[in-house]
Design an enzyme around this catalytic site. Structure first.
Site, mmCIF file in Angstrom:
data_model
loop_
_atom_site.group_PDB
_atom_site.id
_atom_site.type_symbol
_atom_site.label_atom_id
_atom_site.label_comp_id
_atom_site.label_asym_id
_atom_site.label_seq_id
_atom_site.Cartn_x
_atom_site.Cartn_y
_atom_site.Cartn_z
ATOM 1 C CE LYS A 71 -2.260 -0.657 3.828
ATOM 2 N NZ LYS A 71 -1.443 -1.811 4.289
ATOM 3 C CE1 TYR A 77 -0.202 -2.387 15.454
ATOM 4 C CE2 TYR A 77 -2.518 -2.552 16.071
ATOM 5 C CZ TYR A 77 -1.187 -2.464 16.419
ATOM 6 O OH TYR A 77 -0.834 -2.453 17.755
ATOM 7 C CD GLU A 117 0.996 -9.182 19.667
ATOM 8 O OE1 GLU A 117 -0.045 -9.496 20.305
ATOM 9 O OE2 GLU A 117 1.434 -8.020 19.594
#
Length: 437
Positions: free
Chosen positions: A150, A180, A318
């Protein structure tokens, strides 16, 4: 007018002039009083060529830095969102390497014999990316750069210009529209990892970074840390998935990408348990992984199945790396490890009063963008990298860190130094570091 009246008028005029002069003296004293009492006013400092005395004072945690010479806002280096002007057109590579202070030889045998690999994901802050790359660059290392699909074409063009000057730096063979907390962020790392396992790249460990990181340990210190502390083990700080994080993997999430807008949102669909009865862990998205473990991630059926299962989870980077590193038979696994590792220093908003005393810059997504008052905390932390920096908004923060870091790098070198590797000549700041004050 009588002689007496003239004398009175002269006396009154003299008194007025004296009052005016004393007022000016008082105002000047109020501004220039003892630095230990003066509150630090960044706009008085952040212009012109930054004196090393100012950086030293900031690293020592003083509330005021000594003023050196005259300062003016107009002299402040103009950093623009477009990035360094030298990257916006065709570049002269030899000139770029020299004028941007890139170190072109291994600084010790130890470093030459222990090459590292880096995965760097970027999408903005081109000035910061150049500073980061200059800091971590070594000719024996390898660097895969993932540029967000992007990002503006001008940004991609500038990055390509810089990367083209180095044989050991390359762009990822496949770009993602990174969202994100979405799977695309994890996929960007995987893409680079696939490129880096090419047999022609003989690295020992791979480290992932984002474009707003900056190193606190030198290349040699990182190698010594890996050898001494981990000795062939992977570094993935984290713990068993806490209850308050389980929603991330219990329902299906989707990425939304549109012009200028991208985010992750939950759906009503419940997810099945992880494949192969894998126990999920939770931790940092950043790691230091052995080459053997990287091959395991790309080839082991459990790893590829977990990657597929993670596509519709929230912030899978994560849980993905740490979960695989807790599998006992994985290469370099650390099944019993927890938060040890000290990879990334971050000031989280929720940790104010516990791990830090507040952010002196500003928060973005509850992460501190470091300001001037954070410099002492940054250099005192035991971590290897710090996050996040914005040199356009806080130029003196990265200026001071760069100067200090490069001095430390060159002081550890075991070869003859080249003049173009020095960001500045020996100075007051250099002497302060050498004396340990």
């Amino acid at each position: 007018m009588s002689q007496l009246d003239a004398a009175k008028s002269g006396f009154i005029l003299c008194i007025g002039v004296c009052i005016f002069i004393f007022s000016l003296i008082y105002m000047k004293y109020s501004i220039m009083k003892d630095p230990n009492e003066q509150k630090f006013v960044p706009e008085l400092i952040e212009c012109g060529f930054y004196p090393d005395e100012i950086c030293s004072a900031l690293f020592e945690g003083k509330s005021a830095a000594p003023r050196v010479g005259n300062f003016c806002q107009e002299a402040l280096p103009q950093l623009t969102a477009e990035g360094p002007s030298f990257l916006q057109n065709s570049v002269n590579c030899s000139r770029v390497i020299k004028e941007q202070y890139f170190i072109t030889s291994p600084l010790s045998d130890e470093e030459a014999n222990f090459p590292l690999a880096y995965i760097i994901t970027i999408h903005k802050e081109l000035h910061m990316f150049v500073k980061l790359l200059r800091a971590i660059y070594a000719p024996q290392n390898f660097y895969c750069i993932h540029v967000d699909e992007k990002s503006p074409n001008t940004y991609k063009f500038s990055v390509q210009n810089l990367v083209s000057c180095f044989k050991n730096i390359f762009l990822s063979s496949k770009r993602e529209n990174v969202v994100y907390a979405g799977f695309s962020r994890l996929q960007a790392d995987i893409n680079c990892m696939k490129d880096l396992v090419n047999p022609k790249f003989n690295w020992k460990y791979v480290i992932n970074l984002c474009g707003q990181d900056y190193p606190l340990k030198t290349n040699r210190e990182i190698i010594q840390y890996l050898k001494r502390k981990w000795n062939g083990l992977n570094v993935t700080p984290g713990v068993l998935q806490p209850e308050h994080m389980k929603h991330r993997t219990q329902v299906s999430y989707k990425e939304f990408v549109n012009v200028g807008v991208s985010y992750v949102y939950p759906t009503s669909r419940r997810k099945t348990p992880p494949p192969h009865n894998i126990t999920l862990y939770f931790g940092t998205a950043y790691y230091m992984l052995t080459r053997q473990f990287a091959n395991f991630i790309l080839r082991d059926q459990r790893a590829t199945d977990l990657l597929e299962w993670s596509k519709d989870t929230f912030s899978p980077d994560e849980h993905y790396w740490i979960t695989l590193n807790r599998i006992p038979d994985a290469p370099g696994a650390t099944p019993e490890a927890q938060w040890e590792g000290n990879i990334r220093a971050i000031k989280w908003r929720e940790q104010e009063g516990s791990t830090h005393h507040g952010c002196n810059g500003h928060y973005v997504r509850d992460i501190c963008i470091y300001g001037l008052g954070d410099l002492q905390w940054i250099i005192e932390t035991p971590h290897i990298f710090a996050n996040k920096f914005e040199p356009i908004k806080y130029p003196l923060v990265t200026e001071c860190l760069e100067r200090r870091f490069r001095l430390k790098v060159l002081q550890q070198a075991e070869i003859r130094l080249q003049p173009e590797w020095q960001l500045q000549m020996a100075s007051y700041f250099d002497m302060k570091m050498n004396t340990g004050t």
